[in-house]
Design a protein around this motif. Structure first.
Motif, PDB file in Angstrom:
ATOM      1  N   GLY A 189       0.782  -1.236   0.000  1.00 33.65           N
ATOM      2  CA  GLY A 189       0.000   0.000   0.000  1.00 33.65           C
ATOM      3  C   GLY A 189       0.808   1.278   0.000  1.00 33.65           C
ATOM      4  O   GLY A 189       0.380   2.297   0.549  1.00 33.65           O
ATOM      5  N   ASN A 190       1.983   1.265  -0.612  1.00 35.19           N
ATOM      6  CA  ASN A 190       2.826   2.467  -0.675  1.00 35.19           C
ATOM      7  C   ASN A 190       3.079   3.086   0.694  1.00 35.19           C
ATOM      8  O   ASN A 190       3.162   4.308   0.842  1.00 35.19           O
ATOM      9  CB  ASN A 190       2.178   3.505  -1.603  1.00 35.19           C
ATOM     10  CG  ASN A 190       2.126   3.046  -3.039  1.00 35.19           C
ATOM     11  OD1 ASN A 190       3.088   2.469  -3.537  1.00 35.19           O
ATOM     12  ND2 ASN A 190       1.003   3.279  -3.706  1.00 35.19           N
ATOM     13  N   GLN A 191       3.181   2.235   1.700  1.00 34.97           N
ATOM     14  CA  GLN A 191       3.368   2.730   3.064  1.00 34.97           C
ATOM     15  C   GLN A 191       4.830   2.789   3.492  1.00 34.97           C
ATOM     16  O   GLN A 191       5.163   3.374   4.524  1.00 34.97           O
ATOM     17  CB  GLN A 191       2.602   1.837   4.042  1.00 34.97           C
ATOM     18  CG  GLN A 191       1.118   2.150   4.132  1.00 34.97           C
ATOM     19  CD  GLN A 191       0.883   3.516   4.750  1.00 34.97           C
ATOM     20  OE1 GLN A 191       1.264   3.792   5.868  1.00 34.97           O
ATOM     21  NE2 GLN A 191       0.258   4.398   3.981  1.00 34.97           N
ATOM     22  N   ILE A 192       5.734   2.172   2.742  1.00 29.42           N
ATOM     23  CA  ILE A 192       7.137   2.174   3.143  1.00 29.42           C
ATOM     24  C   ILE A 192       7.668   3.608   3.142  1.00 29.42           C
ATOM     25  O   ILE A 192       7.470   4.359   2.189  1.00 29.42           O
ATOM     26  CB  ILE A 192       7.975   1.291   2.212  1.00 29.42           C
ATOM     27  CG1 ILE A 192       7.583  -0.177   2.393  1.00 29.42           C
ATOM     28  CG2 ILE A 192       9.462   1.461   2.504  1.00 29.42           C
ATOM     29  CD1 ILE A 192       8.303  -1.119   1.459  1.00 29.42           C
ATOM     30  N   CYS A 193       8.320   3.979   4.235  1.00 32.11           N
ATOM     31  CA  CYS A 193       8.847   5.326   4.377  1.00 32.11           C
ATOM     32  C   CYS A 193      10.249   5.245   4.981  1.00 32.11           C
ATOM     33  O   CYS A 193      10.684   4.175   5.411  1.00 32.11           O
ATOM     34  CB  CYS A 193       7.946   6.173   5.264  1.00 32.11           C
ATOM     35  SG  CYS A 193       7.718   5.493   6.930  1.00 32.11           S
ATOM     36  N   GLY A 194      10.959   6.353   5.016  1.00 30.75           N
ATOM     37  CA  GLY A 194      12.298   6.312   5.580  1.00 30.75           C
ATOM     38  C   GLY A 194      12.981   7.651   5.567  1.00 30.75           C
ATOM     39  O   GLY A 194      12.388   8.685   5.228  1.00 30.75           O
ATOM     40  N   ASN A 195      14.250   7.634   5.937  1.00 29.94           N
ATOM     41  CA  ASN A 195      15.074   8.840   5.995  1.00 29.94           C
ATOM     42  C   ASN A 195      16.513   8.494   5.669  1.00 29.94           C
ATOM     43  O   ASN A 195      16.942   7.355   5.838  1.00 29.94           O
ATOM     44  CB  ASN A 195      15.031   9.475   7.389  1.00 29.94           C
ATOM     45  CG  ASN A 195      13.662   9.996   7.748  1.00 29.94           C
ATOM     46  OD1 ASN A 195      12.869   9.299   8.364  1.00 29.94           O
ATOM     47  ND2 ASN A 195      13.376  11.231   7.355  1.00 29.94           N
ATOM     48  N   MET A 196      17.255   9.480   5.220  1.00 27.91           N
ATOM     49  CA  MET A 196      18.685   9.304   5.016  1.00 27.91           C
ATOM     50  C   MET A 196      19.419   9.563   6.327  1.00 27.91           C
ATOM     51  O   MET A 196      18.984  10.372   7.151  1.00 27.91           O
ATOM     52  CB  MET A 196      19.202  10.253   3.932  1.00 27.91           C
ATOM     53  CG  MET A 196      18.856   9.822   2.521  1.00 27.91           C
ATOM     54  SD  MET A 196      19.761  10.774   1.251  1.00 27.91           S
ATOM     55  CE  MET A 196      21.449  10.204   1.514  1.00 27.91           C
ATOM     56  N   THR A 197      20.533   8.874   6.512  1.00 27.85           N
ATOM     57  CA  THR A 197      21.363   9.040   7.704  1.00 27.85           C
ATOM     58  C   THR A 197      22.830   9.102   7.290  1.00 27.85           C
ATOM     59  O   THR A 197      23.150   9.019   6.109  1.00 27.85           O
ATOM     60  CB  THR A 197      21.174   7.869   8.690  1.00 27.85           C
ATOM     61  OG1 THR A 197      21.760   6.692   8.121  1.00 27.85           O
ATOM     62  CG2 THR A 197      19.706   7.614   8.984  1.00 27.85           C
ATOM     63  N   SER A 198      23.684   9.196   8.284  1.00 26.40           N
ATOM     64  CA  SER A 198      25.117   9.349   8.026  1.00 26.40           C
ATOM     65  C   SER A 198      25.832   8.030   7.785  1.00 26.40           C
ATOM     66  O   SER A 198      27.020   8.017   7.471  1.00 26.40           O
ATOM     67  CB  SER A 198      25.778  10.053   9.215  1.00 26.40           C
ATOM     68  OG  SER A 198      25.636   9.271  10.385  1.00 26.40           O
ATOM     69  N   GLY A 199      25.141   6.909   7.960  1.00 25.46           N
ATOM     70  CA  GLY A 199      25.786   5.612   7.766  1.00 25.46           C
ATOM     71  C   GLY A 199      24.969   4.500   8.382  1.00 25.46           C
ATOM     72  O   GLY A 199      23.921   4.737   9.001  1.00 25.46           O
ATOM     73  N   GLY A 200      25.462   3.270   8.248  1.00 27.68           N
ATOM     74  CA  GLY A 200      24.725   2.121   8.752  1.00 27.68           C
ATOM     75  C   GLY A 200      24.468   2.179  10.243  1.00 27.68           C
ATOM     76  O   GLY A 200      23.401   1.787  10.711  1.00 27.68           O
ATOM     77  N   THR A 201      25.443   2.672  11.007  1.00 27.53           N
ATOM     78  CA  THR A 201      25.255   2.744  12.453  1.00 27.53           C
ATOM     79  C   THR A 201      24.096   3.659  12.803  1.00 27.53           C
ATOM     80  O   THR A 201      23.237   3.304  13.616  1.00 27.53           O
ATOM     81  CB  THR A 201      26.550   3.233  13.139  1.00 27.53           C
ATOM     82  OG1 THR A 201      27.552   2.225  13.009  1.00 27.53           O
ATOM     83  CG2 THR A 201      26.313   3.504  14.612  1.00 27.53           C
ATOM     84  N   GLU A 202      24.037   4.844  12.196  1.00 29.53           N
ATOM     85  CA  GLU A 202      22.927   5.752  12.511  1.00 29.53           C
ATOM     86  C   GLU A 202      21.606   5.188  12.020  1.00 29.53           C
ATOM     87  O   GLU A 202      20.567   5.354  12.681  1.00 29.53           O
ATOM     88  CB  GLU A 202      23.160   7.140  11.919  1.00 29.53           C
ATOM     89  CG  GLU A 202      22.123   8.144  12.431  1.00 29.53           C
ATOM     90  CD  GLU A 202      22.260   9.534  11.843  1.00 29.53           C
ATOM     91  OE1 GLU A 202      21.454  10.413  12.217  1.00 29.53           O
ATOM     92  OE2 GLU A 202      23.155   9.762  10.997  1.00 29.53           O
ATOM     93  N   SER A 203      21.597   4.519  10.882  1.00 29.75           N
ATOM     94  CA  SER A 203      20.359   3.893  10.412  1.00 29.75           C
ATOM     95  C   SER A 203      19.865   2.857  11.409  1.00 29.75           C
ATOM     96  O   SER A 203      18.666   2.776  11.715  1.00 29.75           O
ATOM     97  CB  SER A 203      20.582   3.231   9.043  1.00 29.75           C
ATOM     98  OG  SER A 203      20.749   4.193   8.026  1.00 29.75           O
ATOM     99  N   ILE A 204      20.783   2.061  11.945  1.00 32.27           N
ATOM    100  CA  ILE A 204      20.412   1.061  12.951  1.00 32.27           C
ATOM    101  C   ILE A 204      19.944   1.740  14.230  1.00 32.27           C
ATOM    102  O   ILE A 204      18.935   1.346  14.831  1.00 32.27           O
ATOM    103  CB  ILE A 204      21.600   0.123  13.216  1.00 32.27           C
ATOM    104  CG1 ILE A 204      21.791  -0.814  12.009  1.00 32.27           C
ATOM    105  CG2 ILE A 204      21.400  -0.694  14.492  1.00 32.27           C
ATOM    106  CD1 ILE A 204      23.070  -1.615  12.044  1.00 32.27           C
ATOM    107  N   LEU A 205      20.651   2.791  14.647  1.00 29.87           N
ATOM    108  CA  LEU A 205      20.240   3.526  15.843  1.00 29.87           C
ATOM    109  C   LEU A 205      18.825   4.067  15.694  1.00 29.87           C
ATOM    110  O   LEU A 205      18.007   3.976  16.621  1.00 29.87           O
ATOM    111  CB  LEU A 205      21.208   4.678  16.115  1.00 29.87           C
ATOM    112  CG  LEU A 205      22.610   4.318  16.599  1.00 29.87           C
ATOM    113  CD1 LEU A 205      23.488   5.565  16.670  1.00 29.87           C
ATOM    114  CD2 LEU A 205      22.565   3.639  17.954  1.00 29.87           C
ATOM    115  N   MET A 206      18.518   4.629  14.535  1.00 32.58           N
ATOM    116  CA  MET A 206      17.186   5.193  14.328  1.00 32.58           C
ATOM    117  C   MET A 206      16.113   4.109  14.324  1.00 32.58           C
ATOM    118  O   MET A 206      15.024   4.289  14.871  1.00 32.58           O
ATOM    119  CB  MET A 206      17.149   5.976  13.010  1.00 32.58           C
ATOM    120  CG  MET A 206      17.957   7.268  13.014  1.00 32.58           C
ATOM    121  SD  MET A 206      17.287   8.544  14.127  1.00 32.58           S
ATOM    122  CE  MET A 206      18.099   8.152  15.685  1.00 32.58           C
TER     123      MET A 206
END
Length: 551
Positions: A189-206
């Motif tokens: 349903g076009n529900q996937i959302c997200g954000n850019m981060t500074s790297g894999g660690t910050e993506s995991i933290l978020m």
């Protein structure tokens, strides 16, 4: 009744020898002792569950022995000796600037930069991972990234009114990345959302922070716990420390994959999420994502897939016909994904994406017949600051718009055909590497790598000395343990270097086998000692001391 009366009479007879004050204070003091010791007891039992009896017993024995000054001095001396080996007996800060020069260098600083750069080791084609682009820093795709970065070096996504181009680029990077990982499936349903981060660690933290708050909002969990296989990235340890989450690290199975049955035993009413990797950093092996997702669905908890390495390889490898198991949002139960653009996405360093299955995980919209409101999980929105209204999507406030532009430039300049071609090259190189290592008699490949990381170990030679021998030939590999091993992360830099790597590796193994006493001054003794130390707290202290000395 007569029996009860007899017991009562007997107890009164025995207690009559004690003073009334003692009889009153004993249960009070007993309760106090239990109250004081209960946290320590809980911690002790938790250590046993997490580490096992042997490791826990050794830890407490070492802690006890360090109470004696002579033992403590000996341990400190040994730690100092290891530190001297790691640092060469001196601080790496020697000769560094500690204050502003009296007169600025102006544009001449460029020459100073060039000079300092000459001191960096040669990494072209010989470094595990690190640089994923092909060629050198002045040709091909490097030039595109350099030009994009220079064009937007002054921009900041915190000011979308001034730099709407950056906001557009960021949204498109997120959408393109999501499209590779299942967003096009209509049932989502076009529900996937997200954000850019500074790297894999910050993506995991978020992802972890959002999950913690989501589970608190929807299930009332206030003492969150997270379960990961021991092959999962150390960023989860960082997230657990930052966000006050209890972390359970579970041993992998015999194939070095996440052990679903073992993970299941750790799930309880405080569990907020479990984690799987596709692939795991140490061995390049994909965890059983579908089985882990099914467990998460059944227990109504979240499931994060670490695709930092695989996000820009696995979708294309599958299109190329490689037997890649399911790993993305097409698997029911996957609630969030982290994927790095600065690895196989061939973007500039400092670019990654965190994705969520739907907007509810990133922020819950509560509704009733009277009102509705949002419960935020990832964003920070401030309304009462005298500086005005403020909102930030991730850990950083100001960010580099140049990195966003560089990521966008990578995706759009390379395109589907470019990524298919790049993935074909690194997958073929990895297959060649696996076969070549398997043909070296004293080495064996760990597990069955499914992507572009190949880990190898030995039963006959010290693998860490092999690492030092390879370092003497200019190779920079990753040292692992559990088991003691090395790995190389194959990038486009290595495509034409596989035969040279295998040739040097065979010589290194032969050299170590024939001269086992060599390389005692390298890193092998340090890695070996760290792997054998029963108390991991001592290893942690060494790492912290090293970082404190070098930054």
């Amino acid at each position: 009744m007569e029996k009860i009366a007899h017991i009562r009479s007997s107890l009164n007879e025995r207690l009559s020898h004690y003073e009334p004050l003692v009889l009153v204070l004993t249960p009070v003091l007993g309760a106090l002792v239990i109250f004081v010791l209960s946290p320590s007891l809980a911690s002790f039992l938790g250590d046993i569950k997490h580490r096992g009896w042997r490791a826990t017993f050794l830890h407490y024995v070492i802690v006890f022995l360090q109470m004696f000054p002579a033992v403590r001095r000996k341990i400190e001396k040994q730690k100092e000796e290891v530190m001297n080996r790691m640092t060469g007996g001196k601080s790496c800060r020697e000769g560094w600037l500690s204050e502003l020069p009296d007169k600025g260098l102006g544009f001449d600083v460029i020459e100073r930069l060039k000079y300092e750069k000459t001191k960096d080791p040669a990494w072209q084609g010989k470094s595990s991972g690190a640089v994923y682009l092909d060629g050198d820093e002045t040709t091909g795709h490097f030039n595109i990234l350099n030009a994009a970065y220079a064009m937007f070096a002054h921009t900041n996504p915190l000011h979308p009114d001034l730099f709407p181009s950056i906001a557009k680029f960021e949204a498109e990077v997120i959408a393109i990345t999501a499209s590779l990982l299942g967003a096009k499936n209509t049932y989502l349903g076009n529900q996937i959302c997200g954000n850019m981060t500074s790297g894999g660690t910050e993506s995991i933290l978020m992802a972890v922070k959002s999950t913690r708050d989501y589970m608190r909002s929807t299930k009332g969990i206030t003492k969150p716990e997270m379960i990961i296989p021991e092959s999962a990235h150390s960023a989860y340890d960082k997230a657990a420390q930052y966000f006050n989450i209890k972390l359970w690290r579970v041993p992998v199975d015999g194939d070095f994959r996440a052990d679903v049955k073992s993970i299941k035993r750790f799930v309880n009413h405080n569990t907020i999420m479990i984690v799987g990797s596709a692939p795991g950093f140490p061995h390049g092996i994909i965890d059983p994502i579908e089985d882990l997702a099914a467990l998460a669905l059944n227990r109504k908890i979240c499931f994060h897939v670490d695709l930092c390495l695989g996000g820009f390889v696995l979708p294309f490898a599958r299109r190329l016909g490689y037997p890649i198991p399911a790993f993305d949002f097409t698997v029911s139960g996957v609630t969030s994904i982290s994927v790095d653009i600065h690895k196989y996405g061939l973007g500039p360093k400092g670019t990654s994406v965190v994705l969520y299955r739907n907007h509810q995980i990133r922020r819950v919209n509560f509704k009733s017949h009277l009102y509705s409101y949002f419960q935020n999980h990832q964003f920070v929105a401030v309304t009462e600051w005298s500086g005005g209204l403020y909102i930030s999507p991730s850990m950083a406030g100001s960010r580099s718009g140049a990195l966003v532009a560089g990521a966008w430039a990578s995706l759009v300049s390379i395109g589907m055909d470019g990524y298919l071609g790049a993935v074909q090259k690194v997958m073929q190189a990895s297959e060649k590497l696996k076969k070549g290592i398997s043909n070296i008699a004293d080495l064996y490949v760990i597990g069955k790598p499914q992507m572009t990381i190949v880990a190898f170990a030995s039963y006959t030679v010290d693998i860490y000395k092999v690492n030092d021998a390879m370092a003497s030939k200019g190779w920079s590999l990753n040292a692992l343990h559990k088991p003691n091993s090395l790995h190389i992360c194959v990038t486009l830099q290595h495509v034409d270097m596989i035969e040279k790597f295998l040739e040097d590796l065979a010589v290194a193994v032969k050299t170590v086998k024939e001269n086992p006493g060599d390389f005692e001054d390298g890193m092998a003794p340090i890695y070996g000692a760290a792997a054998k130390m029963p108390d991991r707290g001592l290893v942690k202290e060494l790492l912290i001391a090293y970082m404190d000395n070098s930054t």
